[in-house]
Design a protein around this motif. Structure first.
Motif, mmCIF file in Angstrom:
data_model
loop_
_atom_site.group_PDB
_atom_site.id
_atom_site.type_symbol
_atom_site.label_atom_id
_atom_site.label_comp_id
_atom_site.label_asym_id
_atom_site.label_seq_id
_atom_site.Cartn_x
_atom_site.Cartn_y
_atom_site.Cartn_z
ATOM 1 N N LYS A 122 -15.052 0.898 -8.574
ATOM 2 C CA LYS A 122 -13.714 1.211 -9.058
ATOM 3 C C LYS A 122 -13.525 0.684 -10.478
ATOM 4 N N ASP A 123 -12.683 1.389 -11.243
ATOM 5 C CA ASP A 123 -12.256 0.863 -12.538
ATOM 6 C C ASP A 123 -11.142 -0.137 -12.300
ATOM 7 N N TYR A 124 -11.178 -1.242 -13.059
ATOM 8 C CA TYR A 124 -10.173 -2.286 -12.852
ATOM 9 C C TYR A 124 -8.945 -2.020 -13.695
ATOM 10 N N ASN A 125 -7.828 -1.779 -13.032
ATOM 11 C CA ASN A 125 -6.509 -1.818 -13.676
ATOM 12 C C ASN A 125 -5.472 -2.095 -12.611
ATOM 13 N N ASP A 126 -4.298 -2.513 -13.047
ATOM 14 C CA ASP A 126 -3.275 -3.010 -12.118
ATOM 15 C C ASP A 126 -2.780 -1.957 -11.135
ATOM 16 N N SER A 127 -2.992 -0.695 -11.438
ATOM 17 C CA SER A 127 -2.453 0.347 -10.566
ATOM 18 C C SER A 127 -3.442 0.802 -9.491
ATOM 19 N N VAL A 128 -4.681 0.354 -9.595
ATOM 20 C CA VAL A 128 -5.705 0.795 -8.639
ATOM 21 C C VAL A 128 -5.706 -0.117 -7.413
ATOM 22 N N GLU A 129 -5.595 0.470 -6.238
ATOM 23 C CA GLU A 129 -5.691 -0.282 -4.993
ATOM 24 C C GLU A 129 -7.101 -0.140 -4.416
ATOM 25 N N LEU A 130 -7.531 -1.189 -3.732
ATOM 26 C CA LEU A 130 -8.841 -1.161 -3.080
ATOM 27 C C LEU A 130 -8.658 -0.928 -1.584
ATOM 28 N N PRO A 131 -9.440 -0.047 -0.995
ATOM 29 C CA PRO A 131 -9.400 0.093 0.470
ATOM 30 C C PRO A 131 -9.796 -1.236 1.121
ATOM 31 N N TYR A 132 -9.009 -1.671 2.092
ATOM 32 C CA TYR A 132 -9.285 -2.960 2.723
ATOM 33 C C TYR A 132 -10.662 -2.963 3.387
ATOM 34 N N GLN A 133 -11.050 -1.843 4.000
ATOM 35 C CA GLN A 133 -12.345 -1.789 4.667
ATOM 36 C C GLN A 133 -13.475 -2.040 3.680
ATOM 37 N N LEU A 134 -13.333 -1.555 2.456
ATOM 38 C CA LEU A 134 -14.343 -1.771 1.426
ATOM 39 C C LEU A 134 -14.404 -3.248 1.029
ATOM 40 N N LEU A 135 -13.227 -3.874 0.898
ATOM 41 C CA LEU A 135 -13.178 -5.298 0.570
ATOM 42 C C LEU A 135 -13.799 -6.131 1.687
ATOM 43 N N ARG A 136 -13.517 -5.740 2.922
ATOM 44 C CA ARG A 136 -14.080 -6.465 4.068
ATOM 45 C C ARG A 136 -15.606 -6.382 4.060
ATOM 46 N N GLU B 70 -15.254 -11.164 7.771
ATOM 47 C CA GLU B 70 -13.952 -10.596 8.138
ATOM 48 C C GLU B 70 -12.835 -11.602 7.918
ATOM 49 N N ALA B 71 -13.082 -12.861 8.280
ATOM 50 C CA ALA B 71 -12.053 -13.896 8.128
ATOM 51 C C ALA B 71 -11.737 -14.138 6.661
ATOM 52 N N VAL B 72 -12.755 -14.131 5.819
ATOM 53 C CA VAL B 72 -12.538 -14.317 4.380
ATOM 54 C C VAL B 72 -11.706 -13.166 3.823
ATOM 55 N N ALA B 73 -12.040 -11.939 4.208
ATOM 56 C CA ALA B 73 -11.302 -10.777 3.710
ATOM 57 C C ALA B 73 -9.883 -10.737 4.245
ATOM 58 N N ALA B 74 -9.701 -11.104 5.522
ATOM 59 C CA ALA B 74 -8.385 -11.001 6.168
ATOM 60 C C ALA B 74 -7.344 -11.877 5.488
ATOM 61 N N SER B 75 -7.788 -12.929 4.810
ATOM 62 C CA SER B 75 -6.836 -13.826 4.157
ATOM 63 C C SER B 75 -6.202 -13.208 2.924
ATOM 64 N N VAL B 76 -6.600 -11.988 2.545
ATOM 65 C CA VAL B 76 -5.962 -11.308 1.416
ATOM 66 C C VAL B 76 -4.525 -10.935 1.769
ATOM 67 N N ILE C 267 -4.009 -3.996 7.333
ATOM 68 C CA ILE C 267 -3.589 -3.288 6.131
ATOM 69 C C ILE C 267 -4.672 -2.282 5.763
ATOM 70 N N ASN C 268 -4.269 -1.234 5.063
ATOM 71 C CA ASN C 268 -5.214 -0.188 4.666
ATOM 72 C C ASN C 268 -5.662 -0.336 3.220
ATOM 73 N N GLN C 269 -4.761 -0.825 2.361
ATOM 74 C CA GLN C 269 -5.051 -0.939 0.936
ATOM 75 C C GLN C 269 -4.680 -2.337 0.440
ATOM 76 N N CYS C 270 -5.371 -2.805 -0.596
ATOM 77 C CA CYS C 270 -5.073 -4.090 -1.229
ATOM 78 C C CYS C 270 -4.633 -3.831 -2.660
ATOM 79 N N THR C 271 -3.492 -4.373 -3.027
ATOM 80 C CA THR C 271 -3.008 -4.199 -4.397
ATOM 81 C C THR C 271 -3.696 -5.187 -5.324
#
Length: 460
Positions: free
Chosen positions: A114-128, A170-176, A184-188
Motif C-alpha cells: 500500500k501507499d502510505y497516506n492518512d486516507s488509506v486504510e489497511l485491511p485488518y486481516q492483512l495486518l494480522r 493475532e494478539a499483537v495485531a488485535a491490540s490495534v 474490525i475489518n479495516q484499520c485507519t
C-alpha cells in the motif's frame, strides 16, 4: 570488505559506522558485488507464493514476511522494480529497528503493498498476517539461537508450536483496536500510528528479527557488533534440576507474558511449584510460594484453556487482600489476552487455609466466592472463574466453564528473589526460619510458634 561495499555504505547516512560495515557485507554478498540487488538474488526463482530464500534469510524467515519485505524493496504490482539499491536495502533495516512512527508507518504500508497516506486504510486481516509473520520469524530466530536461556526452555519442552505462534501474532495485531475482542475489518492510519507507538512487544520482536536478518552479529575478525534488544525470553532458574519436566505452556506464551511484566521482573523466571512434580497439595504449594516476591500463577483446565495471574507482591497467608495495581490476569490459550487492574478495588491477591469463616484457597480479583480466579484449598484440584470481575479491565471468564478441574498448575517467581531483612544476626535463627514449608503448615493450622516469643531482644 571490498571497495564496492565500502562505497555503497558511505552513501547511506542513516547507518552508524558499525551498521555500515555489517549491512554492506550482507549487501555485497547478496548482490554479487554489484551496486544493486535483484529480487532473484534474495528470492529463489522469484517464487513469492512459496518463498524459499537463499543464504541470509532462508532458514529463519517466514515465507509471508519474505513477500512483505520484497514488496518494500522492489515494489508490488505494476510498480515493481527489477532491483533495489543499497539505500533502499538500508532503509528497510533502519526504519524497522529504530524508525520514527512515520517511518514505521511507511514501511508497514509499503510492505503490505500500500501507499502510505492518512486516507488509506489497511485491511485488518492483512495486518494480522503481517504480525503473525513477524512473530513466526522471531520464534524461528529464538529456536535457532545458541544462547543458553533459549536452549534451556526448548530442551525442557517449550517448543514454539505453530498454533501458539499464530496466536501470538493475532494478539499483537488485535491490540490495534481498543477492545481486542471486538472484530474490525479495516484499520485507519490514526489507529495504526497509535498502535505502533505503544506496542513495545511488536517493536522488540521486529528489532530482533531485522538485526538477525541483516547479519548484525559479532564476528571474530570484525570486532564487536551493535547489541541487539533482549530476546524477550527470561532466564529460567530451577529447570535444570528437572529431568522430566512436563511443559504445558509454549515458548510463545513465555514471550507474551514476559512482555507484560514490569521491566525489573523480565530478566528471570524462578521455578517454584508444579502440580505434576510436587503433587496436588495446597499446603505444599503454599510452602513453596510464600515470601518469594512477585509471581505468575499459570493454570490449565481440563478443557485445555490456559490462564492465570500476575501477583506483584509476595504471597502471605491471612484474611486480607494484598498486592498492587500492577497485578493483571491473563489467558494464553485459546487466545492471548491480558486484563490490567481497574483500581476499582484492591482485591488483587488473597491466600488462606484452615479459616473458619473465610474462603480457603488462592484468589485473584473480584469478591469472595466470585473471584476472577479461585483455586480451592480442599479439595485441591478444583477452581472457579467468575463471569465478571470489576478488579480487572475488560475481564472475560478465563476458564472454559465457570467451575473447572485443574489439569496443570504452576507458579513461577519473576525477577530476583527478595532479600529478607532481619533485625538480628544469623545466630538468632529458629529451625522454622530455615524451613518455610514447615512454617507455612503451622500458620495454616493456626498453631503458635513458641520460639517467636522467647528470642533474645536484639542488641542496642
Amino acid at each position: 570488505m571490498g571497495n564496492t561495499s565500502k562505497k555503497l555504505a558511505a552513501k547511506c547516512t542513516l547507518l552508524t559506522k558499525d551498521e555500515q560495515k555489517y549491512l554492506a557485507t550482507t549487501f555485497r554478498s547478496a548482490s554479487k558485488n554489484s551496486d544493486k540487488i535483484r529480487e532473484e538474488d534474495l528470492i529463489v526463482s522469484g517464487k513469492v507464493d512459496a518463498v524459499l530464500l537463499e543464504r541470509f534469510w532462508g532458514p529463519q524467515i517466514d515465507p509471508r514476511l519474505a513477500q512483505y519485505l520484497s514488496n518494500f524493496l522492489f515494489g508490488s504490482g505494476a510498480e515493481k522494480a527489477p532491483s533495489c539499491d543499497f539505500n533502499r536495502f538500508a532503509e528497510l533495516y533502519v526504519y524497522n529497528v529504530r524508525g520514527t512512527t512515520d517511518e514505521r508507518m511507511m514501511v508497514t504500508y509499503n510492505s503490505l503493498g500500500k501507499d502510505y497516506n492518512d486516507s488509506v486504510e489497511l485491511p485488518y486481516q492483512l495486518l494480522r498476517e503481517y504480525c503473525e509473520s513477524i512473530a513466526s520469524t522471531f520464534i524461528k530466530v529464538l529456536k535457532s539461537s545458541s544462547s543458553k536461556r533459549a536452549q534451556v526452555w526448548i530442551t525442557k519442552g517449550f517448543r514454539g508450536r505453530a498454533s501458539h505462534v499464530q496466536a501470538l501474532g493475532e494478539a499483537v495485531a488485535a491490540s490495534v483496536n481498543g477492545d481486542a475482542d471486538v472484530a474490525i475489518n479495516q484499520c485507519t492510519a490514526t489507529q495504526l500510528s497509535k498502535w505502533l507507538q505503544f506496542n513495545t512487544l511488536l517493536l522488540q520482536m521486529t528489532e530482533v528479527v531485522f538485526v538477525n536478518l541483516y547479519g548484525i552479529e559479532s564476528k571474530p575478525d570484525e570486532g564487536p557488533a551493535p547489541v541487539a534488544m533482549p530476546s524477550l525470553l527470561p532466564m529460567p532458574d530451577g529447570l535444570d534440576a528437572m529431568p522430566d519436566y512436563p511443559a504445558f505452556i509454549d515458548l510463545s506464551h513465555i514471550v507474551w507474558l514476559n512482555s507484560h511484566l514490569p521491566q525489573q521482573h523480565q530478566h528471570k523466571w524462578r521455578f517454584l511449584f508444579s502440580s505434576h512434580i510436587h503433587g496436588e497439595s495446597f499446603s505444599t504449594m503454599v510452602g513453596r510460594i510464600l515470601d518469594q516476591g512477585a509471581s505468575l500463577i499459570i493454570i490449565e483446565d481440563n478443557s485445555g484453556y490456559i490462564f492465570g495471574g500476575y501477583a506483584p507482591a509476595s504471597w502471605s497467608l491471612g484474611p486480607n487482600f494484598t498486592g498492587t495495581d500492577d497485578s493483571f490476569l491473563f489467558t494464553v490459550a485459546p487466545k492471548m489476552r491480558v486484563y490490567p487492574a481497574t483500581t476499582y478495588n484492591n482485591h488483587y491477591q488473597y491466600i488462606n487455609h484452615h479459616a473458619k469463616t473465610l474462603p480457603n484457597g488462592l484468589l485473584m480479583g473480584g469478591q469472595f466466592n466470585f473471584g476472577g480466579i479461585f483455586v480451592n484449598a480442599d479439595p485441591f484440584g478444583e477452581g472457579t472463574c467468575a463471569e465478571s470481575c470489576t478488579t480487572y479491565k475488560g475481564y472475560k471468564r478465563l476458564s472454559k466453564e465457570p467451575t473447572y478441574r485443574i489439569r496443570s498448575l504452576e507458579v513461577w517467581g519473576v525477577g530476583d528473589k527478595p532479600l529478607i531483612h532481619k533485625d538480628s544476626d544469623e545466630r538468632d535463627l529458629s529451625v522454622l526460619d530455615t524451613n518455610p514449608e514447615a512454617k507455612a503448615i503451622l500458620d495454616m493450622a493456626g498453631r503458635t510458634r513458641h520460639s517467636e516469643g522467647i528470642r533474645e531482644p536484639p542488641p542496642l
